[in-house]
Design a protein around this motif. Structure first.
Motif, short mmCIF file in Angstrom:
data_model
loop_
_atom_site.label_atom_id
_atom_site.label_comp_id
_atom_site.label_asym_id
_atom_site.label_seq_id
_atom_site.Cartn_x
_atom_site.Cartn_y
_atom_site.Cartn_z
N GLU A 284 0.85 -1.18 0.00
CA GLU A 284 0.00 0.00 0.00
C GLU A 284 0.88 1.24 0.00
O GLU A 284 2.02 1.20 0.48
N ALA A 285 0.35 2.32 -0.51
CA ALA A 285 1.17 3.51 -0.77
C ALA A 285 1.81 4.06 0.50
O ALA A 285 2.93 4.57 0.47
N ASP A 286 1.12 3.96 1.65
CA ASP A 286 1.66 4.55 2.87
C ASP A 286 2.82 3.76 3.45
O ASP A 286 3.52 4.25 4.34
N MET A 287 3.07 2.55 2.95
CA MET A 287 4.16 1.74 3.49
C MET A 287 5.52 2.36 3.20
O MET A 287 6.43 2.30 4.03
N SER A 288 5.68 2.95 2.04
CA SER A 288 6.96 3.59 1.70
C SER A 288 7.25 4.75 2.63
O SER A 288 8.39 4.96 3.07
#
Length: 552
Positions: A284-288
């Motif tokens: 998911e995008a927030d993991m980075s």
């Protein structure tokens, strides 16, 4: 001959041929000169004899003799030519040809060696699977192929075997290697012929799969992997139960470059680990952003101790019978210069991953003992409880560390309590029992933290030299209304009494919870009902205002 280089062979061949030609040329030249000289002398003697006999000047020379001389020279030349041919044939047959054959064998060996080196560079020696280097190149090729197909995606599955470290520590690295080979075999059975399976390193494997609408969703494959690795591993009569976690990223949705795709799959794997064993997680995008923040925290954490950004807070422990303070748990706090207060839940896991926990843990132990000694000098005698990380117990000699700190701070051992994690004690039971016995000989108190959340065994508890059990706050939260929590807490207290152990309840926030614990026979509690963790200065004020429980 295998050690002889190609250039050395070539130089040797050239020397043999050059010497042969040189010797043959010298021999031929010598013979020719000798023949010419011989014939010249003979003709000169004939002419001299004719002149001496006063023959007319127009008397011709004997043709037969001259012809015979020419034939002799020609015959000599033919013989020399034949000799050269014979010598050259012998040279080639007995010298050059064996060298060329050896050269050909060497070239074949060199080619096989290069192929072997290429294989070792691009494959894992243990499992025979492609390694990270080969994986990256192959992944780029597959991404190029999928990019040309509108109805295809490429899924990258990062697979990690949970608690694999325990196998190496308890059974040895040979057993760990066998588990990895068995794991690779199971993954090979699940992979299709055109899938890319590689070992990323350690106990991590990576599977690249082309996904089309006509095939089962990638979730099906991920669950098959989890189910397969959940099955027990049989090693020389021992049965080992392990579980896996899987992180998944998709091309092109989660990245158009191989680096991004691998990084995002790793980020998804990290999230899956935090959520629990035996599950898969899509990127998911927030993991980075979370990984970036984690990296920044790690960077800042490395210098936090030298910059004196840490502080120890203390939470009172209250005796349920006398309602007096009986001790305090030491809890570290990080005052970040720009982020403000950073939660221990954020930086302690990072400290354990990077190994910084050893220095930080040592500082907390020393600071807590020093503060306890200061309070004693002011007339406030109470026990200070300090948490020890599993890494601190596993690495180095924690017994000597504790002994040294007590000696340096002047604190008597009976005023120090060490809290140990349940997972460490029961996963490394033999070592745990040995370390606990040595710590107990120092005179310190030993407590089992977060009891009930792991794999506690009554038979194991009987063999460990513990003093206190701390009931996890998750069981206290439901008191007194939750029958399940009530039954669990009642069981823990009854079991502790039978073993002669004191009980401390954590996370007490309401008067009803405190009353319920008192009725059940709990000895001590701590929580926000009485006080939140506070600085040493604030805690000192509390000690001055409230009576301390009687200490032994």
């Amino acid at each position: 001959m295998g050690q002889l280089k190609t250039t050395h062979l070539q130089q040797k061949i050239v020397r043999f041929v050059a010497v042969g030609i040189l010797l043959t040329g010298l021999l031929l030249s010598a013979v020719a000169v000798f023949q010419i000289y011989y014939e010249t002398q003979r003709v000169t003697e004939q002419l001299t004899s004719a002149i001496s006999a006063s023959l007319p000047q127009n008397v011709p020379l004997p043709k037969s003799d001259l012809t015979l001389s020419a034939y002799r020279v020609l015959a000599s030349s033919i013989m020399m030519t034949l000799a050269i041919l014979v010598a050259g044939t012998c040279l080639i047959t007995y010298k050059i040809r064996p060298l060329l054959r050896q050269l050909d064998q060497y070239n074949q060996q060199q080619q096989l060696s290069e192929q072997r080196i290429h294989y070792l560079v691009h494959h894992d020696q243990l499992t025979g699977l492609p390694n990270w280097s080969q994986l990256y190149d192959s992944l780029c090729e597959r991404m190029s192929e999928v990019a040309q197909q509108q109805d295809q995606q490429l899924a990258v599955l990062f697979i990690n075997l949970s608690r694999f470290k325990v196998v190496n520590e308890s059974l040895g690295h040979d057993a760990g290697n066998q588990v990895l080979m068995l794991m690779a075999d199971r993954l090979k059975q699940l992979a299709r012929p055109d899938d890319l399976l590689a070992r990323a390193g350690g106990d991590e494997f990576l599977l690249c799969v082309k996904v089309t609408q006509s095939e089962p969703p990638i979730e099906v494959l991920a669950q098959q992997i989890l189910d397969s690795l959940k099955q027990p591993f049989e090693l020389e009569g021992k049965t080992i139960y392990l579980e896996a976690t899987v992180g998944i990223s998709l091309f092109p949705d989660n990245g158009v470059h191989a680096d991004a795709l691998l990084r995002h799959a790793d980020a998804a794997l990290t999230r899956a680990r935090r959520l629990g064993q035996g599950r898969y997680q899509f990127y998911e995008a927030d993991m980075s952003e979370q990984n970036r923040e984690k990296f920044e925290l790690e960077t800042d954490l490395r210098g936090a101790l030298e910059r004196e950004e840490f502080e120890v807070y203390y939470q009172p422990q209250i005796d349920l019978q006398s309602h007096c303070i009986s001790g305090a748990e030491a809890l570290i706090r990080w005052n970040h210069p720009t982020r403000g207060r950073v939660s221990p839940d954020q930086f302690i896991p990072i400290a354990e991953e990077t190994g910084l926990i050893h220095a930080i843990g040592h500082w907390v132990l020393e600071e807590s003992c020093r503060q306890a000694r200061i309070w004693q000098e002011e007339g406030h005698f109470l026990k200070v409880s300090v948490n020890l990380s599993a890494l601190q117990l596993n690495s180095g000699d924690i017994v000597n560390v504790v002994r040294t700190v007590l000696e340096q701070t002047g604190l008597e051992s009976r005023w120090l309590e060490l809290e140990l994690t349940e997972s460490y004690l029961f996963e490394n039971f033999i070592r745990s029992a040995r370390v606990l016995k040595r710590l107990r000989l120092l005179g310190v108190t030993l407590a089992l933290d977060d009891f009930g959340t792991g794999y506690s065994s009554l038979s194991y508890l009987r063999r460990l030299t513990l003093h206190r059990l701390k009931i996890d706050r998750s069981f206290v939260k439901g008191l007194p209304g939750d029958p399940g929590d009530l039954a669990i807490v009642n069981t823990i207290i009854a079991m502790s009494k039978s073993l002669g152990l004191e009980v401390v309840a954590e996370g007490v926030e309401t008067a009803e919870q405190r009353q319920s614990l008192a009725k059940l026979g709990c000895h001590t509690y701590q929580g926000y009902l009485y006080a939140a963790p506070e600085s040493a200065f604030a805690f000192r004020t509390r000690l001055s205002d409230f009576k301390l429980a009687k200490q032994y």
